[in-house]
Write a protein that holds these residues in place. Sequence first.
Motif, PDB file in Angstrom:
ATOM      1  N   THR A 131       0.840  -1.208   0.000  1.00  0.00           N
ATOM      2  CA  THR A 131       0.000   0.000   0.000  1.00  0.00           C
ATOM      3  C   THR A 131       0.869   1.250   0.000  1.00  0.00           C
ATOM      4  OG1 THR A 131      -1.960  -1.018   0.915  1.00  0.00           O
ATOM      5  CG2 THR A 131      -1.670   1.303   1.378  1.00  0.00           C
ATOM      6  N   ALA A 132       1.996   1.207   0.710  1.00  0.00           N
ATOM      7  CA  ALA A 132       2.900   2.372   0.714  1.00  0.00           C
ATOM      8  C   ALA A 132       3.344   2.692  -0.714  1.00  0.00           C
ATOM      9  CB  ALA A 132       4.103   2.091   1.613  1.00  0.00           C
ATOM     10  N   LYS A 133       3.570   1.644  -1.509  1.00  0.00           N
ATOM     11  CA  LYS A 133       3.968   1.858  -2.903  1.00  0.00           C
ATOM     12  C   LYS A 133       2.839   2.555  -3.681  1.00  0.00           C
ATOM     13  CE  LYS A 133       5.902  -0.759  -6.715  1.00  0.00           C
ATOM     14  NZ  LYS A 133       5.370  -1.835  -7.499  1.00  0.00           N
ATOM     15  N   VAL A 135       0.491   4.456  -2.382  1.00  0.00           N
ATOM     16  CA  VAL A 135       0.319   5.833  -1.874  1.00  0.00           C
ATOM     17  C   VAL A 135       1.400   6.744  -2.445  1.00  0.00           C
ATOM     18  CG1 VAL A 135       0.301   7.289   0.202  1.00  0.00           C
ATOM     19  CG2 VAL A 135      -0.877   5.080   0.230  1.00  0.00           C
ATOM     20  N   ARG A 136       2.626   6.223  -2.529  1.00  0.00           N
ATOM     21  CA  ARG A 136       3.728   7.020  -3.091  1.00  0.00           C
ATOM     22  C   ARG A 136       3.426   7.383  -4.556  1.00  0.00           C
ATOM     23  NH1 ARG A 136       8.966   8.516  -1.883  1.00  0.00           N
ATOM     24  NH2 ARG A 136       8.592   8.044   0.291  1.00  0.00           N
ATOM     25  N   VAL A 178      -3.302   8.187   7.267  1.00  0.00           N
ATOM     26  CA  VAL A 178      -2.040   8.058   6.518  1.00  0.00           C
ATOM     27  C   VAL A 178      -1.383   9.436   6.376  1.00  0.00           C
ATOM     28  CG1 VAL A 178      -0.997   7.340   4.327  1.00  0.00           C
ATOM     29  CG2 VAL A 178      -2.999   6.104   5.228  1.00  0.00           C
ATOM     30  N   LEU A 180       0.813  11.728   4.558  1.00  0.00           N
ATOM     31  CA  LEU A 180       1.369  11.733   3.202  1.00  0.00           C
ATOM     32  C   LEU A 180       2.822  12.180   3.169  1.00  0.00           C
ATOM     33  CD1 LEU A 180      -1.723  12.936   1.147  1.00  0.00           C
ATOM     34  CD2 LEU A 180      -0.815  10.623   1.414  1.00  0.00           C
ATOM     35  N   ASP A 182       5.084  11.039   4.842  1.00  0.00           N
ATOM     36  CA  ASP A 182       5.916   9.819   4.910  1.00  0.00           C
ATOM     37  C   ASP A 182       6.012   9.124   3.555  1.00  0.00           C
ATOM     38  OD1 ASP A 182       5.992  10.306   7.595  1.00  0.00           O
ATOM     39  OD2 ASP A 182       4.514   8.752   8.142  1.00  0.00           O
ATOM     40  N   HIS A 183       5.270   9.640   2.564  1.00  0.00           N
ATOM     41  CA  HIS A 183       5.215   8.967   1.259  1.00  0.00           C
ATOM     42  C   HIS A 183       5.560   9.940   0.129  1.00  0.00           C
ATOM     43  CE1 HIS A 183       3.394   5.506   3.279  1.00  0.00           C
ATOM     44  NE2 HIS A 183       2.727   6.402   3.978  1.00  0.00           N
ATOM     45  N   GLY A 184       6.418  10.906   0.431  1.00  0.00           N
ATOM     46  CA  GLY A 184       6.941  11.778  -0.627  1.00  0.00           C
ATOM     47  C   GLY A 184       6.205  13.096  -0.819  1.00  0.00           C
ATOM     48  N   ASP A 185       5.222  13.381   0.042  1.00  0.00           N
ATOM     49  CA  ASP A 185       4.445  14.621  -0.159  1.00  0.00           C
ATOM     50  C   ASP A 185       5.150  15.822   0.483  1.00  0.00           C
ATOM     51  OD1 ASP A 185       2.272  16.326  -0.766  1.00  0.00           O
ATOM     52  OD2 ASP A 185       1.385  15.980   1.214  1.00  0.00           O
TER      53      ASP A 185
END
Length: 223
Positions: A131-133, A135-136, A178, A180, A182-185
């Motif tokens: 899921t992290a993939k 979201v990224r 979540v 964001l 933490d996922h490149g935002d």
Amino acid sequence: MELIIGDKVWSTWSMRPWLALKHVGAPFTETLIHLRRDSHPTTHDAIVAAGSPAGLVPVLKDGGVTIWDSLAICEYLAEKFPTAKLWPTDPVARALGRSAAAEMHSGFSALRGEYAMDLALRTRVNVSAATAKDVRRIVALWSELLTRFGGPFLLGADWSIADAFYTPVATRLRSYGVALADHGDTGAARDYVARLLQTQEFLEWERGALEARSKTSSADDAD
Ligand SMILES: N[C@@H](CCC(=O)N[C@@H](CS)C(=O)NCC(=O)O)C(=O)O
């Protein structure tokens, strides 16, 4: 027109064309079929009886025509109501918007499978690597389009079908807490989530979902 949908609290595919129809402003009636076969074993039969050849909601009926897929319904509405600008007139913006909507329609299976939409839910989870993939990728896609077209929506000033397609994602990110960042935002995706969740159309859908949920809970309490 009649739109046949599933429960507003869960049915992401129903939400997308419903938002588009509300945005267009055309009158329509809404027919609700309860999902979750454990509690509603007749769901499939009810959807087929309502005229969905695929046995899935949403379904749009317009005169003698039945359209049975969320993206096909949105495309139909864009053609039927061109002044509502559900797609931009610029062919490049339209093609990129269609790419984004199609990527949502056929992809992000980890996010969709592991974190079901539930508009009443608020929690905080550490998302799985799969899921992290997803979201990224969503953060990158949103950031790219918001930068390219200048926001506030994915294809610029006007809310479009691309935004309808990502509104259920925004609810999942909120429901599961979540972060964001933490996922490149760098902030653009977080602000975009807040914007999607404040549109008049989404707030109306959410009100309907929560009212229905509280009626179901009271009925369950009475059992
Ligand atoms: N690709 C279809 C997917 C539709 C779909 O999966 N709908 C779900 C509800 S969100 C459904 O009808 N499920 C039937 C059931 O739960 O029995 C679309 O975009 O319309």
